[in-house]
Design an enzyme around this catalytic site. Structure first.
Site, mmCIF file in Angstrom:
data_model
loop_
_atom_site.group_PDB
_atom_site.id
_atom_site.type_symbol
_atom_site.label_atom_id
_atom_site.label_comp_id
_atom_site.label_asym_id
_atom_site.label_seq_id
_atom_site.Cartn_x
_atom_site.Cartn_y
_atom_site.Cartn_z
ATOM 1 N N GLY A 1 0.838 -1.196 0.000
ATOM 2 C CA GLY A 1 0.000 0.000 0.000
ATOM 3 C C GLY A 1 0.867 1.237 0.000
ATOM 4 C CD GLN B 1 3.260 5.807 2.689
ATOM 5 O OE1 GLN B 1 2.293 5.256 2.178
ATOM 6 N NE2 GLN B 1 4.251 5.116 3.247
ATOM 7 C CB CYS C 1 5.130 2.123 7.358
ATOM 8 S SG CYS C 1 4.568 3.610 6.517
ATOM 9 C CG LEU C 2 6.565 1.070 1.323
ATOM 10 C CD1 LEU C 2 5.992 1.345 -0.059
ATOM 11 C CD2 LEU C 2 7.677 0.043 1.253
ATOM 12 C CG HIS D 1 -0.649 1.005 7.378
ATOM 13 N ND1 HIS D 1 0.354 0.515 8.199
ATOM 14 C CD2 HIS D 1 -0.035 1.880 6.549
ATOM 15 C CE1 HIS D 1 1.507 1.089 7.870
ATOM 16 N NE2 HIS D 1 1.299 1.917 6.873
ATOM 17 C CD GLU D 2 -1.125 2.190 2.831
ATOM 18 O OE1 GLU D 2 -0.747 3.371 2.676
ATOM 19 O OE2 GLU D 2 -0.339 1.283 3.145
ATOM 20 C CG HIS E 1 0.051 6.587 5.586
ATOM 21 N ND1 HIS E 1 1.185 7.087 6.180
ATOM 22 C CD2 HIS E 1 0.309 5.283 5.341
ATOM 23 C CE1 HIS E 1 2.088 6.123 6.283
ATOM 24 N NE2 HIS E 1 1.583 5.009 5.787
HETATM 25 NI NI NI Z 1 2.509 3.149 5.696
#
Ligand code: NI
Length: 182
Positions: free
Chosen positions: A55, A60, A102-103, A144-145, A148
């Site tokens: 995701g 991000q 998480c990226l 989670h997304e 963000h």
């Molecule tokens: Ni994340």
């Protein structure tokens, strides 16, 4: 929007903690944002698949707008999902625990407790209204997304002790990496 999502996009740099954009409350995508979102979605998918991740949310990649991409089985037949202005319409009382990463916090993982099932309403890449009921990995991923988009990171669901431990470890690892790259 199959044609659009099939387009091979150029990857984008992913912002890392503590970039302040990751803490912003994003605004809804409006008609004036259509071109921006259309141009970015293929590049967000390309970035997510290359990372690899399951995701990626707009902040991000530096956009304070409410949209995201996800694909919880990137190694099998791809099932890309693009969500514009997603909202969690219902959450199960039942909870589930799952390890998340998480990226924007590379190399950091922790078990996070969230509602086991959610109903999400959103606009797809064509602007059509959609609703899905997500369970398992997809449920955790979408929560989670969507977090963000409100500047919330998975570490915010942990105790202050665990959160600070992870943030300190991340800062140290990124510092070491920068020193190595120098
Ligand atoms: Ni994340």
């Amino acid at each position: 929007m199959r044609g659009m999502l099939d387009t091979v996009g150029e990857t984008l740099p992913i912002l890392l903690v503590p970039d302040p954009t990751l803490r912003a409350k994003c605004r809804p995508v409006g008609p004036q944002d259509t071109d921006t979102v259309r141009a970015l979605l293929p590049r967000m998918f390309a970035t997510m698949y290359q990372a690899p991740g399951i995701g990626l949310a707009a902040p991000q990649i530096g956009q304070k707008l409410r949209f995201l991409v996800a694909d919880v089985q990137p190694n099998e037949a791809r099932h890309p999902i693009a969500m514009i202005n997603p909202e969690i319409a219902a959450r199960s009382a039942e909870l589930a625990v799952r390890e998340e990463g998480c990226l924007s916090l590379p190399g950091q993982y922790a078990e996070v407790t969230r509602p086991a099932r959610v109903k999400v309403r959103y606009l797809d890449a064509t602007g059509a209204r959609r609703e899905i009921e997500a369970v398992g990995l997809l449920s955790a991923c979408l929560q989670h997304e969507i977090d963000h988009l409100d500047g919330v990171l998975f570490v915010d669901h942990l105790s202050a002790l665990k959160r600070n431990m992870i943030l300190r470890r991340l800062a140290k690892e990124l510092r070491q990496k920068r020193d190595e790259d120098r």
